[in-house]
Structures are given as C-alpha cells and as structure tokens.
Scaffold this active site. Structure first.
Site, PDB file in Angstrom:
ATOM      1  N   GLY A  11      40.809  38.068   3.928  1.00 16.26           N
ATOM      2  CA  GLY A  11      39.854  36.977   4.136  1.00 16.26           C
ATOM      3  C   GLY A  11      39.782  36.549   5.579  1.00 16.26           C
ATOM      4  O   GLY A  11      40.799  36.306   6.222  1.00 16.26           O
ATOM      5  N   LYS A  38      34.911  40.747   3.277  1.00 12.36           N
ATOM      6  CA  LYS A  38      33.708  41.242   2.611  1.00 12.36           C
ATOM      7  C   LYS A  38      32.595  41.532   3.607  1.00 12.36           C
ATOM      8  O   LYS A  38      31.813  42.458   3.442  1.00 12.36           O
ATOM      9  CB  LYS A  38      33.264  40.175   1.618  1.00 12.36           C
ATOM     10  CG  LYS A  38      32.140  40.565   0.704  1.00 12.36           C
ATOM     11  CD  LYS A  38      31.865  39.420  -0.287  1.00 12.36           C
ATOM     12  CE  LYS A  38      30.634  39.718  -1.114  1.00 12.36           C
ATOM     13  NZ  LYS A  38      30.308  38.594  -2.006  1.00 12.36           N
ATOM     14  N   GLU A 170      27.144  15.698   2.932  1.00 16.01           N
ATOM     15  CA  GLU A 170      26.668  16.296   4.187  1.00 16.01           C
ATOM     16  C   GLU A 170      25.362  17.049   3.977  1.00 16.01           C
ATOM     17  O   GLU A 170      24.469  17.026   4.821  1.00 16.01           O
ATOM     18  CB  GLU A 170      27.747  17.223   4.775  1.00 16.01           C
ATOM     19  CG  GLU A 170      28.944  16.461   5.318  1.00 16.01           C
ATOM     20  CD  GLU A 170      29.753  17.275   6.329  1.00 16.01           C
ATOM     21  OE1 GLU A 170      30.085  18.428   6.015  1.00 16.01           O
ATOM     22  OE2 GLU A 170      30.037  16.749   7.423  1.00 16.01           O
ATOM     23  N   ALA A 314      39.232  22.783   6.273  1.00 16.43           N
ATOM     24  CA  ALA A 314      39.345  23.726   7.381  1.00 16.43           C
ATOM     25  C   ALA A 314      40.499  23.316   8.288  1.00 16.43           C
ATOM     26  O   ALA A 314      41.261  24.150   8.780  1.00 16.43           O
ATOM     27  CB  ALA A 314      38.035  23.754   8.173  1.00 16.43           C
ATOM     28  N   GLN A 315      40.635  22.035   8.493  1.00 18.56           N
ATOM     29  CA  GLN A 315      41.675  21.502   9.359  1.00 18.56           C
ATOM     30  C   GLN A 315      43.062  21.965   8.909  1.00 18.56           C
ATOM     31  O   GLN A 315      43.864  22.472   9.704  1.00 18.56           O
ATOM     32  CB  GLN A 315      41.579  19.974   9.331  1.00 18.56           C
ATOM     33  CG  GLN A 315      42.524  19.258  10.234  1.00 18.56           C
ATOM     34  CD  GLN A 315      42.264  17.742  10.255  1.00 18.56           C
ATOM     35  OE1 GLN A 315      42.804  17.043  11.084  1.00 18.56           O
ATOM     36  NE2 GLN A 315      41.448  17.246   9.343  1.00 18.56           N
TER      37      GLN A 315
END
Lengths: 399, 399
Positions: A11, A38, A170, A314-315
């Site tokens: 990944g 991918k 968002e 993500a952090q």
C-alpha cells in the site's frame, strides 16, 4: 555474505509512502525493499473532498510514485494484494507472489456500511481518485440533465451525504460552495438544489468541540445544507434513502461517508481483527507476528485517556510510518524496538471556500485562520514526504 | 393615426435574430415588434459539436438576447410557442397569446428519427445548449465510472454516432480529438475507447466532394473512428444499437445525428408541410398566407439545378432573414416583394483540433486553411448579427 532481507510494503498511502521514503534512506543498501500498490500513483486521501465536488482537479491530489520515491533503492510493483500467507511469509498478488522477511501492512480502509443494505449498489462510497472522479462527473451530469426533462425531476438535484463525520462535512462544504456556480452554468434556480447531511449519531463531527460544530453547521446551513441528526438510514435504494422512521428522501445522488473500516484483506488473511483493523502491539507489530508491522487505517490503537480507539487519520498513519521504519532498522541491527505514541498536533476540517474549523493544541480556530492551518497541514505532509521541492511543486498556496 | 402593426417573430435562432436586428432598424418606430423564444439567450447551433464533446464551454456558444438586440425597439417574450392560430392571426404560448399582423416563423428544427424506435428514449438527439451539455457530462461520466467497476464494461467507452452528415462528422471530429486527453485524465488505455459512425446512406457527408470526404474519413480513422457506411440502424435500445443486419453494437452512448426536420408546431398548426418544413413562395411566405413568413429550418426551398431541396443551414437562414425583413417593410410600405435566392458562399466542416474540410466557391480546402475559413465563417455571423463589437466580444481567434 549474508542474504539481504526482503522488506515488502503493501500500500502506497500516507503510511506506506513515508515508510518507504524513510527505509530507503535508513536501510536502502542493506535490504531489498519492495512497495506494492494497485496504482502507479500515490494520492492524498484527505484532499479528495475537493475533486469529489469538482473544486480541484483530481490530478492535483495524486502523484506518480516514481516522482517521489527513489526507485533505485525501492522496487515498485504495480499489482493488487489478494492475500497475506503469514505461515509461508508470502504475499499473493493478482499477478504473482512476493516473499518477505519483514512485512509492512498499510492497505488503508474501505467504506463501513454498518450493514445498511444498498450502500454498495446505490451510493457512492469509494473515497479514491477513481471514486471521486465518478462522484464529480455524476453530479455535473445531474445538473446537465435537469433542463432536458419535460417533467422536471427534483431528485436529480437532491444530494444526500450519509454521515456528518470529517469526510461528509468536508465534502458538503465543497459542494455547497460550488452549487451557486453549477446553478449559473446550467441555468438552474438555486432553490431547486437540496442538500442533506444525514447522521445517525446525536451530533455532527463527533469529537469536535461543540462551539466549532455549531460554527460549521450554521455556515453550511446558510449555504442551503439541511442537517438530519440522530437520524439513522435504514436502506439506500435506487430512488434515494429510507430513514429509520420509514420516511423516504428521493435523491439521484447518495454519497456514503459514515466512516471507514480496515482492509478486507486483513480478515481474508486470517489476522485477528475488528472491522479490518488489527489491535497492534506498542511497537506496531501484529500480535504473534515478529515480522509483520501494521500501520495506518488497518492498525487499531487505543487512546488510554478516554479508553477508545484513535480515529484512523493521515496524521497518525504518518507518525506510525516513522516508528515502523525505525523499528525495522532496529530489528535488522538487533537493537531494541520503540513504542509508538501518537502526538495529535491539530485537526482542521475545511468547509469549502475560505472556511474551515479546527483545533491546534488547545486553541480553537475558525474561518480563514483555520483554512490557513489546513493548507499548512497539507503542505507539511508534502514536506515530510518529499522535502521542500515537493511542497513547491505540489503544495497549496495558503494565502 | 393608424394603429402600428404587430410583427411577431417566433424563435431566436439564426433566422429570427437577424430578422429582429434588421426589422428594429428598418421599422422599429413604425411597428410593434415582438420576439418570442423559449430561452432568454440565443445560441449558435453550428458551434454545438464543440461543447457536446467538451472542447468548448457551452456558454461560449450562447449570448443573452438583450446583449445583442435593442430591447427598446423589440419586445422580448420568454415563452414557448404551442400553436399558431392562422385564421385568428394569433399565436398561443404556454403562458399567453399574441396577436399578429405579420408573423415570422423561425422555429428551427427537431431531430429526424426516420421512425427508428428508441431514439428519443435512448439516444442523445437534442442539439441545443441544454442537450449538448448533457451529452458532454454523460461522456465524461462514462470515463469516470469505467475504472470503478470490478468487471470492466467496455460499452461504457463505446460511442456511437448515428449519421455521417455534417453534425455527426463535426461531433466525432471533436470527440476523437479529445479522447486521448480523456484517457489520460481517467487512466484509461486508449485502445479501450471505440468510436463508431454509422450511416445508412452509401457515403459519408453526402453532397461533399469525394476527395474531401476521403480526407475527412482517413483523418478520423487515424484517430480511431470506425465508419459503418451503407448500414442502417434498425433500433436504438438501452444496450446500444441494433443494425438492419441484426447485429448489435453495445454502447452506453448513442448520439443521434441523422439530420433534422422542421418544428412539429408547423404541423400542429395545420400548415401544409413535409416533415415540418413548409415549401415557401419565392417571397418566403407560406402558400395561401399573405401575412406569414417562414424562414430557416422550417422553410423548404428547391435547388432548381439539381431539383432537390437545399439543406437547412445557418447560412441560408441568415440570408432568408435579410429578405424577410425587407419584404415585411415592403408590405408595410405597399411596395413590391423580393424573391429569395440563396447564395452559397462556402461550406466548411470542422474535424476537431486544427483540422477541417471545405469548399469556398469552387475551391477545395483542407486542414488548417479550411479550419481558418471555418472560424472566419463563425465570426462573419457575429459581424452580421452584432457588428465588429460582437466579433471582438464573442469571436473565435482564427490563428
């Protein structure tokens, strides 16, 4: 001479990319590092609400992997992971197999449907470059189609977002910001457009400060968004959604954003997991596996202060990557492994246009200050991944 | 003082707009001039192949009527024509009625299906601003959707144009020019895209010089377009088209461009007509009607040289408009009426990018020369309609 160990990374998300970048520096000459993904590009999942609503090109959220990583030190394999054979220390890919001495699982997340029927069939639930491009084009197509129908179907212009979490908010922020422009382009009276955010929980943006939540909701409502809080969805159908109350809202567009689970490959490979997430050891290894690290959305860690899991962000994925790379080097050198502790520097949710809300340390941020912070966070990631050059090339102008 | 006569113009296409502009100068103070149109904008039908394929914004092909015509001298009514009551000298609109002393019918055209079933249900056949915006967004949506399907459906990327006439060729010219860019944007191997032009007649672009036809076909084939000439379509279905041979081509996108017929309001109002077109007198009046002029696509005139009807073009519509305005003034003044003779100055078909073919006088044009001419023709129309100011504002840079 000893055989160089095989390090296989699965990944190329936030976790995988940072791990790869760090490992190539730390052990690039002493190990065979292979990254499997991918696509031949990496994308920034946390930016995807923008291309989904059409306020940013999808290409701005992705970058060719070979433009960031040094492929002299890392083998890149473009393929899909089918299964991890833990006993054999092998990864089965669609078009081959890889043997590993150390494995880093950074396979990311999938949409969590909570068993609601019809999500995969009738809702947009892929938060990927491919997925959000489809959402964007679908939305524009509804606007383009509307005036061509002799009997106007208002459900063409009804947009439902399931989930008032980070992604849902968002996304509706971007969409609500863009709707006036879409109405102008396609000659549609703005009052025809209906936007709903439907949330099963008793609040929008759970975990956020109530004052910030109210700021966000007021702002979005002023742009025409209607919130339905405490309102579970029973089913998604071809015609729209059916609420727990039995009421139906007709809509040609349902965007599913009720949260994520870990990769289904985790369960398929026989790891013990909760909704695709492995409760990792403090050193980020899978319990019972000395050679398998799990980072990002597939790793579950508990926030001891509130005795609940940290949300997959993500952090945290990026911080895990730093620890993971150090621990692999330590394993290779026979050193001792670090424990991982997340350090939450701040969280900002953008609301479209120049608007955002957020928390940095104990400080609440609103409007353009929060928006500025959001762009700084996005740029900081680029800096961590590729240094100042990448910020210059791909960064967001915060002014 | 005599009552001022009511002049009612139906339709703000090429014919209606030029007639309105000329009448406002010739008789603006001596008559009540009313222009009726469904939209408050005029659009250039001959440019629509570009926004249909997404190579030009649809907004560039239209202009607000009040930005071109002097609405101090012309009443503009935004409404749809339902029927012309010839005996009562009235026009029935959706939301009202208008009495006329002189009527100008410029209601334009509709798609001709030739009785093929499924066209209106499954093909895109509206060559209007609304219609082509839908085509464009539909096409982009197919590209966006493709990579999200676990089982790739190649019919998503199969595009069928029914009809190798002017419109069909100009559209596939734009689309074939854009396909490489769409493939790049959406990560699709270009060989996955199939484009067919299917024509029942024994040649593409009937009426064009064979050398030009060959140039066009070779060029389009080099961009991946496959021609099926002499190949009638039996039916359009949800899945694609069925040919007369019984063969099926699966496609999610069928664009119907086999030619046009006049407005169905012509027949509904009891005029004698062939496929919505009235064979007008030499002075452009409908036979038996001293007060009804018919111009543009609803008017049928015969090219005596070959004893066949002139094709309905913008060029002829505009020339008719000049004659029509003069003849109305002559009727008001008691003068004698002119006969209309079309003067074919040239014909250019664009093929996308910098490519085109055409004939000007007896000269054949290819490539960039023809492309230059095409833009000059487009600009000349703007000049005729609104003078040099409109060319500057809305024209195409021919370089």
């Amino acid at each position: 001479m000893l055989k160089k160990p095989n390090i296989v990374l699965l990944g190329a998300g936030y976790g995988g990319m940072i791990t790869a970048a760090r490992l190539s520096k730390k052990v690039g000459h002493d190990a065979n590092i292979t990254l499997v993904n991918k696509h031949d590009y990496h994308y920034q999942t946390t930016w995807l609400h923008e291309p989904a609503a059409g306020t940013l090109s999808a290409d701005r959220t992705r970058m060719p992997i070979d433009s960031v990583l040094d492929l002299n030190k890392i083998n890149f394999v473009k393929d899909e992971v089918v299964e991890i054979k833990r006993e054999e220390k092998k990864v089965v890919l669609k078009q081959g197999e890889l043997e590993y001495d150390y494995l880093v699982v950074g396979l990311g997340s999938e949409a969590e449907t909570f068993g609601v029927p019809g999500v995969h069939e009738y809702a947009y639930c892929k938060w990927t470059v491919n997925g959000v491009r489809e959402v964007k084009e679908h939305i524009e197509y509804q606007f383009a189609k509307y005036n061509n129908l002799s009997e106007k179907k208002d459900e063409l212009l009804t947009f439902i977002v399931a989930g008032a979490g980070f992604t849902g908010i968002e996304f509706i922020g971007e969409l609500s910001e863009r709707v006036p422009e879409l109405c102008k382009t396609y000659d549609i009276p703005q009052e025809k457009v209906k936007m709903y955010v439907i949330e099963a929980a008793p609040t929008a943006l759970p975990g956020f400060d109530p004052e910030l939540v109210e700021y966000a909701m007021n702002l979005l409502e002023s742009r025409g968004v209607e919130f339905k809080i405490n309102c579970p969805i029973k089913e998604v159908t071809e015609a729209g959604v059916i609420l727990a109350s039995g009421d139906e809202i007709k809509a040609e567009t349902v965007v599913w954003a009720t949260g994520v689970r870990g990769s289904s490959i985790i369960e398929k490979s026989g790891f013990e997991a909760m909704r695709g997430r492995i409760k990792v050891e403090p050193d980020l290894r899978a319990p019972g596996h000395e050679d398998v690290f799990v980072i990002g959305d597939c790793a579950l860690i508990i926030n001891e202060e509130i005795n609940r899991p940290y949300p997959p962000t993500a952090q945290i994925a990026m911080q895990m990557a730093e620890t993971c790379a150090s621990n692999i080097k330590a394993l290779m050198d026979g050193g001792s492994l670090q424990s991982f502790t997340p350090e939450i520097k701040g969280t900002v949710a953008s609301l479209g246009g120049k608007e955002a809300i957020g928390v940095v340390g104990s400080k609440k941020l609103f409007g353009s200050t929060a928006n500025f912070m959001k762009k700084m966070i996005d740029n900081r990631y680029l800096f961590l991944l590729g240094g100042p050059g990448l910020v210059l090339k791909r960064g967001k102008n915060p002014m």
